[in-house]
Design an enzyme around this catalytic site. Sequence first.
Site, PDB file in Angstrom:
ATOM      1  N   HIS A  25    -110.941  45.325  53.880  1.00 17.23           N
ATOM      2  CA  HIS A  25    -109.803  44.562  54.398  1.00 17.23           C
ATOM      3  C   HIS A  25    -108.515  44.840  53.618  1.00 17.23           C
ATOM      4  CE1 HIS A  25    -110.081  41.670  51.022  1.00 17.23           C
ATOM      5  NE2 HIS A  25    -111.380  41.816  51.161  1.00 17.23           N
ATOM      6  N   ASP A  26    -107.426  44.929  54.377  1.00 21.99           N
ATOM      7  CA  ASP A  26    -106.068  45.044  53.843  1.00 21.99           C
ATOM      8  C   ASP A  26    -105.784  46.377  53.160  1.00 21.99           C
ATOM      9  OD1 ASP A  26    -105.162  42.177  54.406  1.00 21.99           O
ATOM     10  OD2 ASP A  26    -106.927  41.835  53.167  1.00 21.99           O
ATOM     11  N   GLY A  76    -111.107  46.264  48.901  1.00 26.18           N
ATOM     12  CA  GLY A  76    -109.987  45.609  49.554  1.00 26.18           C
ATOM     13  C   GLY A  76    -108.648  45.877  48.895  1.00 26.18           C
TER      14      GLY A  76
END
Length: 270
Positions: free
Chosen positions: A127-128, A145
Site C-alpha cells: 500500500h501507498d 508500504g
Amino acid sequence: MTSEVAKPGIHPTALVDPQAQLDSTVSVGPYSVIGPHVKVAAGTTIGAHCVIEGHTSIGHDNRIFQFNSLGAIPQDKKYAGEPCELVIGDRNTIREFCTFNIGSPGDTGVTRVGDDNWIMAYVHLAHDCAVGNHTIFANNTQLAGHVQVGDWVILGGFTVVHQFERLGAHSMTAMCSLLFADLPPFVMAQGQPAAARSMNFEGLKRRGFSAARIAAVKAMHKALYRDSLTLDQAQSRIAELPDLHPEADADVQTMLTFLARSSPQRGIVR
C-alpha cells in the site's frame, strides 16, 4: 457479476462486473475477475486468471499477464474498508503472479505506478508505494508500504525494500539486496543490508548522458562515498559541482533534493 452479453475481446468465462468501465478495445482472458470500481483504458490486455478489484484505474496499452492480483485491500490491520486506490499508468508490462495493493488512509490513499515500467514475475507493491517511469523490477522484487521509486530505477531479483524507503532516479540494486535506508540517485547497491558499490555509469551511458554529466556523477560518488566526508560536507561539495560541470546542474539538483529529504533515522545507503 457477469454481463448478460460478453463484449468483444472479453472471454466468455471472464467475470466482468457490469459497473466496471472497460474501453471497447480492452481484452480479458479466461476466468479473470474484474470488479465494479475498475477502469481500464484503451489497448490494455489482461491475461487469464487475473483478479482486478478495488478502486483500480489502469491506463492505455498495458500488458497484464496471467495470474495477477491487482487492487486488493492493503496488508494493514488498520484498514477499515476506506475507498483507497490503485492507479497504473500507460504501457506497463506486468508479468505473472504480481500483487499490487490499493493505498491506505494513513498516507495518500493511493498506490501509484507510472508509465513504461517492466515489472517481472512475483513482484509485490504494498500500500501507498509510488513507482515512477521506465523502471525495471526483476523477479521477486518486494516493496513494503510507502516506498517511493524514482524514474529509471532497476531492482535486481529478490530485492527487498523496507517500508518508507526512497530510491532515487537511475539507482540500481544487485540480486538479493536488502534496503533499510534510502538509496540516492545514480547509486548501485548490493548486499544484506545493501551498501553502495558504485554509480550506474553504464546505465547512464545507455540513456544518453554526456561525458560531462557522467563526470559530475563520478564526483558526487566521490564526495558521498570515497572522501570520508560527513553527509553535510558531501552535500556542500556536491552543490559546487555545477561550477565545473554546468551541463550537470539538473543532475546535481536531483541529488541534493533527494539528500535533503532523507530521514535522520533511516539515512542513506553508505
